[in-house]
Design a protein around this motif. Structure first.
Motif, mmCIF file in Angstrom:
data_model
loop_
_atom_site.group_PDB
_atom_site.id
_atom_site.type_symbol
_atom_site.label_atom_id
_atom_site.label_comp_id
_atom_site.label_asym_id
_atom_site.label_seq_id
_atom_site.Cartn_x
_atom_site.Cartn_y
_atom_site.Cartn_z
ATOM 1 N N PHE A 25 14.836 64.210 106.821
ATOM 2 C CA PHE A 25 15.891 63.787 107.719
ATOM 3 C C PHE A 25 17.498 64.525 107.234
ATOM 4 N N PRO A 54 15.346 63.078 115.023
ATOM 5 C CA PRO A 54 14.779 61.845 115.090
ATOM 6 C C PRO A 54 13.396 61.953 116.243
ATOM 7 N N GLY A 55 12.170 61.285 115.872
ATOM 8 C CA GLY A 55 11.244 61.301 116.720
ATOM 9 C C GLY A 55 10.368 62.691 116.711
ATOM 10 N N ALA A 56 10.853 63.687 116.120
ATOM 11 C CA ALA A 56 10.232 64.926 115.861
ATOM 12 C C ALA A 56 9.100 64.627 114.768
ATOM 13 N N PRO A 116 2.949 40.556 101.379
ATOM 14 C CA PRO A 116 2.857 39.317 100.764
ATOM 15 C C PRO A 116 2.771 38.077 101.695
ATOM 16 N N ARG A 170 17.531 48.181 104.475
ATOM 17 C CA ARG A 170 18.455 47.288 105.196
ATOM 18 C C ARG A 170 19.407 48.307 105.865
ATOM 19 N N THR A 171 20.281 47.971 106.807
ATOM 20 C CA THR A 171 21.196 48.675 107.286
ATOM 21 C C THR A 171 22.570 48.089 106.775
ATOM 22 N N GLY A 219 26.436 49.214 107.807
ATOM 23 C CA GLY A 219 27.264 50.169 108.663
ATOM 24 C C GLY A 219 26.556 51.181 109.132
ATOM 25 N N GLY A 220 25.378 51.005 109.812
ATOM 26 C CA GLY A 220 24.868 52.221 110.627
ATOM 27 C C GLY A 220 23.738 52.965 109.467
ATOM 28 N N THR A 242 21.052 53.429 106.594
ATOM 29 C CA THR A 242 19.770 52.868 105.959
ATOM 30 C C THR A 242 20.106 52.988 104.606
#
Lengths: 298, 212
Positions: A25, A31-33, A179, A243-244, A246-247, A249
């Motif tokens: 990436f 994305p999605g490819a 878990p 976790r995200t 500010g946009g 990951t």
């Protein structure tokens, strides 16, 4: 290099590579490819990533073929390219390995649920894995690694396809657990003990877990596997859970953190330590140093 | 055991044939279709949802229970329509554009149907316009969006923005979920709610439509 299977049998500790998807990436995968589309369009990118992991000290480089079974490639209209996608991914990893690392052919879930829970028959899934693994083996992988499985039936079909295709090749198989208050289970309800028994019966060389958990949970999973089987163990944690922020990951486990915890994985008897989502060549470099700093197992 | 309790148990057991038979028997005994739905099928599915949430059972059990529940719903649907009994709400769901992962989304759809919602499932790789257009055409109260990839979750924000641009925010509510999504992300893109798993998504949607 000595054959990988022999080194696993003699209890040596080996380091595997880290994440590939996130690296793709960063290098422009849309994305999605399908990550596998990169293999045909820009194989040099795969060679570059594998080279970074080799330089970081990985003994095992994984091919970019996680989604390269024809059933899964069909979601992207690429199933007609199954042979080329698998072959070219092996070639790219092999060029990067440069005689200094093993190449393991990755084989992930087919992306559909098997009957009776889903709509695809076991025979069709098995045929798909046979086709993918035949291409991996023909291109010269040193091992097959069946990864991120949650359905034991599907995992054993992949192992079976590998065993039929190349009886002498090591087959590593890892499943992904959550878990629960009663211990670790896959979303399909497979316990660590059931995974160990089922995969051993299918003829794997090594068993274990990848993805879905950070290092501390993986230490507990490794101990559960060790209590259930004498087979060599493979553990590839995420760099924590995503976790995200500010946009963006973010994965919180640093290379230093994972390297420090590697000792507990080795104490649990793990033979192959690598990384899954969120890990980078820096994580693998740190884990390599931690493994090298340990006295060899008695 | 009453026939309704038997229906609930057959749903829990994932016994498709028994659910169909018992539903017909209940209707033959003159029990109202809405009662069969609420106290039989939905009651059973609620138990399944609770057990899944508590990790007592796993995805295969939920899928078999859902299939059994559908066998009962098929019997009830024409009768409920005849009587003009509305579902407790219409929900459009889909995995966002660029994302092909739909196991989690499917699970949410099952649990919503089990809770009595009418679900319009647009599948995966759904463009923002299609989500909004479908919700408008179908008169849906809620759009539920799923993403597994960190690279596709931003599409959820586009759906929220599109609703706003068409002055539909507040009229059609949004709920988001999926592995990389969390509450902070939902707030940041302006979604109405976040569901952390399939069972929680049902609670959240119920709250959004005032049925909690």
């Amino acid at each position: 290099m000595r054959p990988l299977g022999e080194r696993l049998r003699t209890g040596e500790v080996l380091v595997a590579d880290g994440a590939i998807g996130t690296m793709l990436f960063q290098r422009g995968l849309k994305p999605g490819a399908a990550p596998e589309s990169v293999t045909l369009e820009r194989p040099a990118v795969l060679e570059e990533i594998a080279g970074l992991y080799r330089d970081a000290g990985a003994d095992i480089l994984t091919t970019n073929t996680f989604g390269a079974s024809p059933l899964r490639l069909a979601l992207h209209g690429l199933d007609g390219e199954t042979e080329a996608v698998n072959r070219e991914a092996v070639r790219a990893a092999r060029r990067a390995a440069d005689g200094r690392a093993y190449v393991a052919g990755s084989c992930g879930p087919c992306g559909r649920l098997l009957e009776p829970y889903g709509d695809v028959a076991a025979a069709e899934v098995l045929d798909g894995f046979r086709r993918q693994i035949a291409a991996l083996v023909e291109a010269g992988v040193d091992a097959v690694i069946v990864e991120t499985m949650t359905d034991l039936t599907e995992a054993t079909l992949a192992v079976r396809a590998a065993r039929e295709t190349a009886a002498d090749l090591p087959v590593l198989a890892t499943m992904t657990f959550d878990p629960t208050p009663r211990g670790f289970f896959t979303v399909m309800g497979v316990s660590v003990a059931a995974a160990a028994a089922g995969l051993a019966e299918a003829g794997v060389t090594a068993v274990g877990s990848n993805c879905g958990n950070g290092t501390d949970q993986m230490i507990a999973i490794a101990r559960a596997f060790r209590a259930a089987t004498a087979l060599p163990l493979v553990i590839q944690p995420n760099a924590g859970l995503p976790r995200t922020d500010g946009g963006e990951t973010v994965y919180d486990e640093t290379p230093a953190f994972m390297a420090e915890r590697a000792a507990a994985l080795l104490d649990a008897g793990v033979s192959v330590i690598g990384g899954c989502c969120g890990t980078t060549p820096e994580h693998i470099r740190a884990i390599r140093a931690a493994v090298n700093g340990r006295a060899p197992r008695p | 055991m009453t026939v309704l309790a038997e229906i609930a148990q057959a749903v829990i057991d994932g016994d498709q044939t028994r659910v169909g038979d018992l539903t017909r028997r209940a209707l033959g005994e003159g029990i109202h279709p809405k009662t069969v739905l609420d106290d039989g099928l939905v009651a059973g599915m609620n138990v399944v949802g609770d057990r899944f949430r508590e990790h007592e059972i796993f995805l295969p059990d939920v899928l078999l229970a859902a299939r059994a529940m559908y066998a009962g719903l098929d019997e009830l649907r024409p009768l409920l329509a005849q009587e003009g009994i509305p579902s407790i709400g219409k929900v459009v769901i889909g995995t966002v554009q660029g994302d092909l992962h739909d196991i989690g989304k499917n699970l949410v759809g099952i649990m919503l149907k089990g809770a009595g919602f009418e679900v319009i499932d647009l599948g995966h790789d759904v463009a923002p316009e299609r989500m909004v257009d479908t919700a408008v055409e179908q008169g849906a109260a809620v759009i539920g969006m799923s993403a597994l990839l960190t690279t596709t979750m931003s599409v959820m924000g586009e759906v929220v923005a599109l609703l706003k641009a068409r002055n539909l925010d507040g009229k059609i509510r949004t709920v988001v979920g999926g592995a990389p999504v969390d509450d902070a992300f939902a707030r940041r893109i302006g979604a109405d709610a976040y569901g952390f798993d399939a069972a929680n998504a049902v609670d959240v949607v119920k709250r959004l439509v005032g049925r909690a």
